[in-house]
Design an enzyme around this catalytic site. Sequence first.
Site, PDB file in Angstrom:
ATOM      1  N   ASP A 248      -1.839  15.229  36.339  1.00 49.07           N
ATOM      2  CA  ASP A 248      -0.775  14.965  37.314  1.00 49.07           C
ATOM      3  C   ASP A 248      -0.212  13.553  37.137  1.00 49.07           C
ATOM      4  OD1 ASP A 248      -2.786  13.324  38.599  1.00 49.07           O
ATOM      5  OD2 ASP A 248      -3.611  15.191  39.424  1.00 49.07           O
TER       6      ASP A 248
ATOM      7  N   ASP B 185      12.288  15.709  30.108  1.00 52.95           N
ATOM      8  CA  ASP B 185      12.666  16.970  29.490  1.00 52.95           C
ATOM      9  C   ASP B 185      13.737  17.618  30.365  1.00 52.95           C
ATOM     10  OD1 ASP B 185      12.313  19.309  27.783  1.00 52.95           O
ATOM     11  OD2 ASP B 185      10.251  18.608  27.515  1.00 52.95           O
TER      12      ASP B 185
ATOM     13  N   GLU C 135      16.223  19.388  21.051  1.00 51.99           N
ATOM     14  CA  GLU C 135      15.253  20.229  20.367  1.00 51.99           C
ATOM     15  C   GLU C 135      16.055  21.185  19.488  1.00 51.99           C
ATOM     16  OE1 GLU C 135      11.743  23.474  21.213  1.00 51.99           O
ATOM     17  OE2 GLU C 135      13.462  23.425  22.528  1.00 51.99           O
TER      18      GLU C 135
ATOM     19  N   ASP D 116      16.008  20.625  26.024  1.00 61.86           N
ATOM     20  CA  ASP D 116      15.181  21.761  25.631  1.00 61.86           C
ATOM     21  C   ASP D 116      16.046  22.944  25.209  1.00 61.86           C
ATOM     22  OD1 ASP D 116      12.486  23.204  25.817  1.00 61.86           O
ATOM     23  OD2 ASP D 116      13.731  24.454  27.112  1.00 61.86           O
TER      24      ASP D 116
ATOM     25  N   HIS E 126       4.133  19.812  21.835  1.00 61.83           N
ATOM     26  CA  HIS E 126       3.450  20.784  22.709  1.00 61.83           C
ATOM     27  C   HIS E 126       3.666  22.232  22.270  1.00 61.83           C
ATOM     28  CE1 HIS E 126       7.548  20.756  23.914  1.00 61.83           C
ATOM     29  NE2 HIS E 126       7.360  21.855  24.597  1.00 61.83           N
ATOM     30  N   ASP E 127       4.550  22.457  21.311  1.00 62.70           N
ATOM     31  CA  ASP E 127       4.767  23.822  20.811  1.00 62.70           C
ATOM     32  C   ASP E 127       4.059  24.070  19.483  1.00 62.70           C
ATOM     33  OD1 ASP E 127       6.422  24.569  22.950  1.00 62.70           O
ATOM     34  OD2 ASP E 127       8.182  23.704  21.967  1.00 62.70           O
TER      35      ASP E 127
END
Length: 578
Positions: free
Chosen positions: A56, A125, A281, A227, A347-348
């Site tokens: 968090d 993001d 992205e 994104d 993260h992908d």
Amino acid sequence: MKQFTHVALLVCILMSGIASAQTSEKNNDRKWWKEAVVYQIYPRSFKDSNGDGIGDLRGIISKLDYIKSLGVDVVWLNPIYSSPNDDNGYDVSDYRNIMSDFGTMADFDALLKGMHERGIKLVMDLVVNHSSDEHEWFVQSRSSRTSPYRNYYHWWDAEKGKPAPRYSLFDINHDAWKYDSLTNAYYLHYFSRKQPDLNWENPKLRQEIYDIMKFWAEKGIDGFRLDAFQFAAKDTNFPVFPAGYEKNFIQYYAMGEHLHDYLREMNAEVFSKYDVMSVAEGAGKSFQDAHDLVDADRKELNMAYAFDAVDIAKPEGYSLLHFKEVFSRWDSAFAQNGWLSIFLANHDQARMVSRFGNDTPAFRDLSSKMLATFIMTMRGTPYFYYGDELAMTNAGFERIEDYKDMPTLNEYQYQKNTGGDLKKFMEQVKFGCRDNGRTPFQWDATHNAGFSSGTPWIKINTNYKIINAQAQEKNPASTLNYFRSLVNVRKKNLTLVYGKYELLDKNNPSVYAYTREDESGKLLILLNFSKENALADIGMDVSKKTVLLSNYKERSRPGKRKNTVVLKPYEAKIYVLK
Ligand code: GLC
Ligand code: CA
């Protein structure tokens, strides 16, 4: 008369010279976002402050001094807005609020303040190709065909028959049209059913998005990562695509006709009014597409990131020749104009060291350091993914139950339903699933790696007792401390940011060798991508040259042949040539 023509011509030439000098920004023009090192944090997995097992904002705040100690300039946070978390925040239900799992707006303000006090910038993001189906806009939109929000999304009335097929990346049946009986119509979702695509053709929707962006820019954030934005512009006649288009859907989905109009409008409305950086992205289907996104004169975005390179890694390995070819090609295409991002993980993706290096105990640290050296010595803005500074590895969970990633679980189900090879599928998941790169940050060797006092939302990598920040802090030769030195080298040598890149020893299958050069100096980078000794044939004698940084203490010895260097397994060396 003749003379007049000449004078006029001369004036014209001069004028055009002035005009182009004013408008053409070259890629060696200095900008903070070119010189920055970006550190990406997956908030769900960084640090849990209240024991609910979910990272968090308060957790990040408690680790700001650690982030500062890395020397990075920019933090990119994955989405932290309100979300039902079908796709871990990439399904936003309120763009002006903070996800309750992550904290409150007061926590956000404290986080931003804490970053700025430490000289760290924040990039957020921006997920606006689609929203959550639980966003108020969608709730309204689906409620009736006459709702003022109807045109915020893409609807196809069922009496017209079934719409032309569209492939969904995340849907359990890969169908991007979801029938909604409430108004007898289909809505479009390139990602999951809970991620309906927004209709960018609607000027009201566009204005709403710009207002949201201004809301965050006014708070003082320093940039946006767009994104999946290359998919935002669609041909809303929804023509039939040729059979098999889904195998190459980017060709059909990316860079729709009005995309650049939207980006120019966004730039005029938002980017031009604040000192913010912008990164997309995806970089389209060609160099031309990528240039059209990022060339400064076009006034759209600052940079984009392409996937050609990260897509190379396969469970069976990859070819360094291919890797070098891709990075060299992209570098030369952007040698004059435009700017790129350099990254090997996010993260992908699964973990960098497990895909591009060697995550066995003998080579994990060496190969991580080598890969980090690569990222930090290329032209373009380096993006570094949290945990890679520790050489965190793939978790490689064996059981499907341990995975949390929605598209992976959907695909598993799809394979099961269609009689697919589940064993093979699980092998691919173990190597490539993005959950591999989403396990909690390994702070120390205590319970749950010091990430949480509760039950983590996803399992901790079992190697946390060996790989953790606390252990590496104490060890001057650790991957963590090497990373810090590397960031420092990057910051002190603008040649690494702006300098010309030249590939050496092109056909060497084990060694990546290149120089970076500008008026202020010339550096040579030697990287051994293999677990054996390798000979670099660089056409020069470096035995007396200064070594700026290396993951081995000792100097390299020359090979038997003139102008060669023997590199140890996964050795990385940066030499000062002048
Ligand atoms: C982007 C994100 C990814 C997300 C998808 C849908 O590719 O990086 O994590 O699942 O968009 O928003
Ligand atoms: Ca928490």
